[in-house]
Design an enzyme around this catalytic site. Structure first.
Site, PDB file in Angstrom:
ATOM      1  N   GLY A 295      39.133 -33.108 -27.177  1.00  0.00           N
ATOM      2  CA  GLY A 295      40.718 -33.105 -27.364  1.00  0.00           C
ATOM      3  C   GLY A 295      41.035 -33.568 -28.808  1.00  0.00           C
ATOM      4  CB  CYS A 363      62.288 -56.332 -24.670  1.00  0.00           C
ATOM      5  SG  CYS A 363      63.557 -55.909 -25.324  1.00  0.00           S
ATOM      6  CD  GLU A 364      56.338 -55.492 -22.414  1.00  0.00           C
ATOM      7  OE1 GLU A 364      55.468 -56.363 -22.446  1.00  0.00           O
ATOM      8  OE2 GLU A 364      56.758 -55.381 -21.388  1.00  0.00           O
TER       9      GLU A 364
HETATM   10  N1  LLP Z   1      36.757 -34.609 -20.989  1.00  0.00           N
HETATM   11  C1  LLP Z   1      37.018 -35.569 -20.029  1.00  0.00           C
HETATM   12  C2  LLP Z   1      36.285 -35.508 -18.644  1.00  0.00           C
HETATM   13  C3  LLP Z   1      37.836 -36.640 -20.657  1.00  0.00           C
HETATM   14  O1  LLP Z   1      37.885 -37.807 -19.542  1.00  0.00           O
HETATM   15  C4  LLP Z   1      38.315 -36.772 -21.475  1.00  0.00           C
HETATM   16  C5  LLP Z   1      39.001 -37.912 -22.040  1.00  0.00           C
HETATM   17  C6  LLP Z   1      37.923 -35.571 -22.562  1.00  0.00           C
HETATM   18  C7  LLP Z   1      37.315 -34.432 -22.136  1.00  0.00           C
HETATM   19  C8  LLP Z   1      38.555 -35.668 -23.957  1.00  0.00           C
HETATM   20  O2  LLP Z   1      38.104 -36.886 -24.857  1.00  0.00           O
HETATM   21  P1  LLP Z   1      38.452 -36.695 -26.347  1.00  0.00           P
HETATM   22  O3  LLP Z   1      37.499 -35.351 -26.990  1.00  0.00           O
HETATM   23  O4  LLP Z   1      39.750 -36.320 -26.729  1.00  0.00           O
HETATM   24  O5  LLP Z   1      37.768 -37.967 -26.855  1.00  0.00           O
HETATM   25  N2  LLP Z   1      43.522 -42.234 -24.443  1.00  0.00           N
HETATM   26  C9  LLP Z   1      42.481 -42.536 -25.139  1.00  0.00           C
HETATM   27  C10 LLP Z   1      41.268 -41.740 -24.881  1.00  0.00           C
HETATM   28  C11 LLP Z   1      40.978 -41.462 -23.341  1.00  0.00           C
HETATM   29  C12 LLP Z   1      40.408 -40.481 -23.196  1.00  0.00           C
HETATM   30  C13 LLP Z   1      40.019 -40.237 -21.699  1.00  0.00           C
HETATM   31  N3  LLP Z   1      39.167 -38.792 -21.386  1.00  0.00           N
HETATM   32  C14 LLP Z   1      42.815 -42.686 -26.657  1.00  0.00           C
HETATM   33  O6  LLP Z   1      43.874 -42.965 -26.871  1.00  0.00           O
HETATM   34  O7  LLP Z   1      41.811 -42.947 -27.269  1.00  0.00           O
END
Ligand code: LLP
Length: 438
Positions: A295, A363-364
């Site tokens: 991602g 407001c946090e």
């Molecule tokens: N596959 C699964 C099963 C996942 O749970 C995730 C991310 C990905 C792929 C993709 O991960 P990436 O390649 O983007 O690191 N909101 C957080 C990240 C949480 C990711 C949750 N799962 C942040 O802003 O860093």
């Protein structure tokens, strides 16, 4: 602007190539590729998410090439950035999608991601979501529990179509990530199936009528820059694959999940080859098709959040830069204490550098974009660019404090295109207004 404060460092640096990607200064003005950021802010307003198509395509190409020797699929993780135009760009570049909800399935299909390139992850898929994905004929369900396996088998039986299944294994690997919330590969989390249960559940999957086991899966966390945990996770999965093969069950797919990290500061990103060289040799002769679920690695650097300074406020020893974007637009600093590089959109070379907190209008007390940052002191009306906001920026945005969500723009060369209009007050009350009692 004459506010009291210490000069903490020297003149503003004249070149920023610190964050890899497309947001660089030309003549002291930040550009997204060929498009000047101030022009985009003037045209589309702020807060504004700006994405570079070139950056996204470049990342897809380099990651894909690193795994060239293998039969492979980059199943882009939609949760990082689910904008339809971003998804379409990725789909046209050959990516599939890793989804975690019926909503993400809907987005991916609407954007033109072929169903046979979609994998469905997630610990809590509802029956309705399983039904939708089965009807869409997706590539694989990454199943995370016995309960889900049985539910999916039931759905498959009822539909008269066997659901293709991979079990998501929890390899019990501690992956170093910057925050505990982004670690998923060890036992203390809710994710995956313990290896010792894998055999029994593969046996069950082979027996149950409405499913067919075709793969194995793991996802050890997010924002991982060290490739070694991936090698360990892979060896763990390959060991299971081999034992299952001896037991008469031949799998076709091996999904190593996502999580490849990027650098949010001055350091260089880990090159895709650093991950590939730990993975490719072990799979080269396996006959397995590799799935990755990146991602952030594909879209993180491609995005910038542009915000306008509303006020500059000195409180005791502190200077607060109050901006029109806050935690509702970019939650990461507040939620994970993550550090995003912030640059002035126009370099004003005469400004003194001051240590500031950049805070939003919410407001946090936890509403901030950056803390204790040395920045050429901005003035009200100035624009700031928050780097590496392409992943988990807009997708984690909310309308808390009844603030409409930002607009999103995609830049190709020197052309910019609105890909999501700024929300309106009417958007905020949609679904409530018609239900108001007289
Ligand atoms: N596959 C699964 C099963 C996942 O749970 C995730 C991310 C990905 C792929 C993709 O991960 P990436 O390649 O983007 O690191 N909101 C957080 C990240 C949480 C990711 C949750 N799962 C942040 O802003 O860093």
């Amino acid at each position: 602007m004459a506010l009291p404060g210490m000069r903490l460092s020297g003149p503003v640096p004249t070149e920023t190539a610190a964050v890899p990607g497309s947001f660089l200064y030309h003549d002291d003005v930040l550009h997204c590729d060929g498009a000047p950021v101030p022009d985009l802010a003037a045209r589309y307003g702020t807060p504004l998410y700006i994405y570079s198509e070139a950056s996204i395509l470049d990342r897809v190409r380099s990651l894909d090439q690193a795994f060239e020797p293998l039969d492979r699929l980059l199943a882009y993780s939609v949760k990082a950035n689910g904008n339809l135009s971003i998804l379409r760009t990725l789909a046209r570049a050959g990516c599939g999608a890793d989804i975690v909800s019926g909503g993400e399935l809907y987005r991916a299909l609407r954007a033109g991601v072929p169903a046979d390139r979609i994998v469905f992850s997630g610990v809590g898929k509802s029956r309705a979501e399983l039904e939708q994905a089965l009807a869409a004929e997706i590539l694989c369900f990454n199943v995370e529990s016995e309960g889900e396996l049985r539910e999916l088998a039931d759905v498959g039986r009822e539909a008269g179509r066997a659901a293709p299944v991979a079990l998501r294994i929890n390899p019990d690997i501690e992956s170093p990530t910057p925050h505990a919330y982004t670690r998923t590969g060890h036992r203390a989390t809710k994710f995956g199936i313990p290896s010792e249960e894998a055999f029994r559940l593969y046996g069950l999957a082979a027996e149950l009528e409405g499913i067919v086991p075709i793969g194995i899966d793991a996802h050890i966390g997010s924002q991982i820059v060290d490739p070694e945990p991936y090698r360990l996770s892979l060896l763990h999965l390959l060991d299971l694959v081999e034992r299952l093969r001896q037991d008469g069950l031949a799998l076709e797919l091996l999904d190593l999940g996502g999580g490849f990290g990027v650098s949010y500061d001055e350091a260089l990103d880990p090159p895709p080859e650093s991950f590939a060289e730990r993975i490719v040799p072990h799979l080269a002769t396996s006959g397995l098709r590799l799935i990755l679920e990146p991602g952030r690695y594909l879209v993180g650097h491609a995005g910038m959040l542009v915000t306008r300074v509303l006020y500059v406020k000195a409180m005791g020893a502190k200077t607060f830069i109050i901006t029109d974007a806050g935690m509702t637009d970019l939650l990461r600093p507040s939620h994970y204490s993550s550090i995003h590089r912030v640059d002035p959109v126009r370099k004003e070379l005469d400004r003194e550098v001051r240590r500031v907190d950049i805070v939003g209008p919410i407001c946090e007390t936890g509403d901030f974009l950056a803390l204790d940052r040395d920045l050429p002191l901005p003035e009200p009306g100035d624009l700031l660019g928050i780097h590496t906001a392409g992943a988990y920026g807009f997708t984690m945005a909310s309308t808390y404090n009844a603030r409409p969500r930002a607009a999103e723009v995609l830049v190709a060369g020197d052309k910019a295109r609105l890909i999501r209009r700024r929300e309106t007050y009417d958007d905020l009350i949609r679904g409530e207004e018609e239900l108001l009692l007289e």
